[in-house]
Design an enzyme around this catalytic site. Structure first.
Site, short mmCIF file in Angstrom:
data_model
loop_
_atom_site.label_atom_id
_atom_site.label_comp_id
_atom_site.label_asym_id
_atom_site.label_seq_id
_atom_site.Cartn_x
_atom_site.Cartn_y
_atom_site.Cartn_z
N GLN A 1 -4.59 -0.69 8.23
CA GLN A 1 -4.07 -0.86 6.86
C GLN A 1 -3.56 -2.30 6.65
O GLN A 1 -2.53 -2.49 6.01
CB GLN A 1 -2.95 0.15 6.59
CG GLN A 1 -3.46 1.54 6.30
CD GLN A 1 -4.31 1.59 5.02
OE1 GLN A 1 -4.08 0.86 4.07
NE2 GLN A 1 -5.30 2.46 5.01
N SER A 2 -4.27 -3.27 7.17
CA SER A 2 -3.82 -4.66 7.04
C SER A 2 -3.89 -5.16 5.60
O SER A 2 -4.97 -5.17 4.99
CB SER A 2 -4.70 -5.54 7.93
OG SER A 2 -4.46 -6.91 7.65
N ASN A 3 -2.75 -5.59 5.09
CA ASN A 3 -2.72 -6.21 3.76
C ASN A 3 -3.33 -7.59 3.82
O ASN A 3 -3.96 -8.06 2.87
CB ASN A 3 -1.28 -6.32 3.27
CG ASN A 3 -0.63 -4.97 3.16
OD1 ASN A 3 -1.05 -4.14 2.37
ND2 ASN A 3 0.39 -4.71 3.98
#
Ligand SMILES: Cc1ncc(COP(=O)(O)O)c(C=O)c1O
Length: 329
Positions: free
Chosen positions: A75-77
Site C-alpha cells: 500500500q505504498s503511497n
C-alpha cells in the site's frame, strides 16, 4: 527561497491549506491545533511524495529518463504518487512492491490506483526489493530505455528538498496570519520529510520543535539516518550545515504493533479527527502519528495555550485497504 536554484517541476497543488482544528482542540481541551493539508497536494489523491517528486522527476527528466522505477510496501503511497508523476510526464512506471503476490485486501486502495495509473507492478518479497529494482533497471536498459530509480520514500537529498521548500511555504502562511507554532508533529518513516523540514528550520532559524512520530523504526536508527540525510540535503542546497542524531526529535512510542497494524489507538484517533473536523487520516501513517499526538496531548506534553501544527502527510487511499468490517469501524 532556499531551493530556487534547483531544477523543479510543478506537480503538486501548492500552497496546501493551513487550517485551524477548533473542534478537535476543544474535544481534547487544548492545545491550539492546526493542520497543514499535504493530503491535498494532488497527484492522484495527494500526499507528501508529491513535493519530493517535483525535485526527483525534474532530475530524472534532466538525465533523459524514460522510466521511473521505485519500490515500497503493497500500500505504498510513494509508489502511487510516483506512478502518477510518471503518467503526468509521459514516462513508464515500474513499481516493485514487497510482500508476495497480492491478496484480495491488497487489490484495493493504492494498488487499485497504481493499476489505473498504468504502472507495471512487480510483486516480490520485502527484502528482495532492492535486488529486483536493479534487475528491472537492467531490463529497461537492455530494451534501449533509460531508467531512473527513485529511492524508497523519495528520501534522498534531492527528494528531501521538497520539504525544505515546504517549511518555507508554512513560514509564509504563518507570517500572513501573524501566527506562531510551537510544535510541528507528523508521521516519519524513511526520513525525507523530517530531514527536509529540519534543514529549512536550521537555515531559517524557525523556532518550532519538529516532532516526528515514527511509524515503523526505532528512534535511534532513524535519528542516525536523519543526521546523514539532513547534512547531505544541506550540502545539495549549498548550505554548510552540520547535524547530530540527537538534534532530531523522533518518538517511537507508537510503532510497537508493527507497520500497517491498526490498534485501538489509531482507530480512535482516525475517528476523532473525522468526526470532529471532517478530515480523513490513513491507518498506516497519519493515523498513527495522530494517535501519538492525541496521547501526548492527554499526557500533558503541550501547554494549553501552545500551538501545535499537525502536518498531514497524506495516505488517504490506504483507508480503502482497511474496509473490512471491524478493522476501522
Ligand atoms: C502518508 C505518508 N505519511 C508519511 C510518510 C513518511 O514520510 P517520510 O518517508 O518522508 O518519512 C509516508 C511515507 O511513506 C507516507 O506515505
Amino acid at each position: 527561497m532556499l531551493t530556487d536554484h534547483l531544477p523543479r517541476l510543478s506537480l503538486a497543488h501548492l500552497p496546501t491549506p493551513l487550517e485551524p482544528l477548533p473542534r478537535l482542540s476543544a474535544a481534547l481541551g487544548g492545545p491550539q491545533l492546526w493542520i497543514k493539508r499535504d493530503d491535498q497536494t494532488g497527484l492522484a489523491t495527494g500526499g507528501n511524495k508529491a513535493r519530493k517528486l517535483e525535485f526527483l522527476v525534474a532530475e530524472a527528466l534532466a538525465q533523459g529518463a524514460t522510466t521511473l522505477i521505485t519500490a515500497g510496501a503493497p500500500q505504498s503511497n510513494h509508489a502511487r504518487q510516483t506512478a502518477a508523476a510518471a503518467a503526468r510526464c509521459g514516462l513508464r512506471a515500474i513499481l516493485v512492491l514487497g510482500g508476495g503476490p497480492p491478496t484480495q485486501s491488497r487489490r484495493g486502495g493504492n494498488v487499485l490506483l497504481d493499476r489505473l495509473l498504468g504502472a507495471d507492478i512487480r510483486w516480490t518479497e520485502g527484502d528482495k526489493r532492492a535486488e529486483v529494482m536493479a534487475e528491472v533497471a537492467e531490463e529497461e536498459r537492455a530494451a534501449g530505455r533509460r531508467p531512473y530509480v527513485v529511492p524508497y520514500g523519495g528520501s534522498n537529498p534531492v527528494g528531501a528538498c521538497g520539504y525544505v521548500a515546504a517549511l518555507e511555504e508554512l513560514a509564509q502562511q504563518l507570517a500572513q496570519r501573524s501566527l506562531d507554532v510551537d510544535h510541528l508533529v507528523f508521521a516519519t518513516s524513511s526520513g525525507g520529510t523530517q530531514a527536509g523540514l529540519s534543514v529549512a528550520a536550521k537555515a531559517l532559524s524557525f523556532p518550532a520543535r519538529i516532532v516526528g512520530i515514527s511509524v515503523d523504526k526505532e528512534a535511534r536508527e532513524l535519528q542516525a539516518r536523519l543526521a546523514v540525510l539532513a547534512e547531505e540535503t544541506a550540502a545539495h542546497l549549498g548550505l554548510g550545515l552540520h547535524f547530530e542524531p540527537d538534534e532530531f526529535i523522533v518518538n517511537d512510542d507508537y510503532c510497537a504493533a508493527g507497520y500497517g497494524v491498526v490498534t485501538e489507538r489509531e482507530k480512535e484517533a482516525i475517528r476523532l479527527l473525522a468526526e470532529t473536523e471532517g478530515v480523513l487520516a490513513d491507518p498506516v501513517y497519519t493515523g498513527r502519528a495522530l494517535a501519538g499526538l492525541v496521547d501526548l496531548i492527554r499526557r500533558g506534553a503541550f501547554g494549553r495555550q501552545e500551538t501545535v501544527c499537525f502536518w498531514h502527510t497524506g495516505g488517504t487511499p490506504g483507508l480503502f485497504a482497511y474496509g473490512e468490517e471491524g478493522l476501522l469501524v
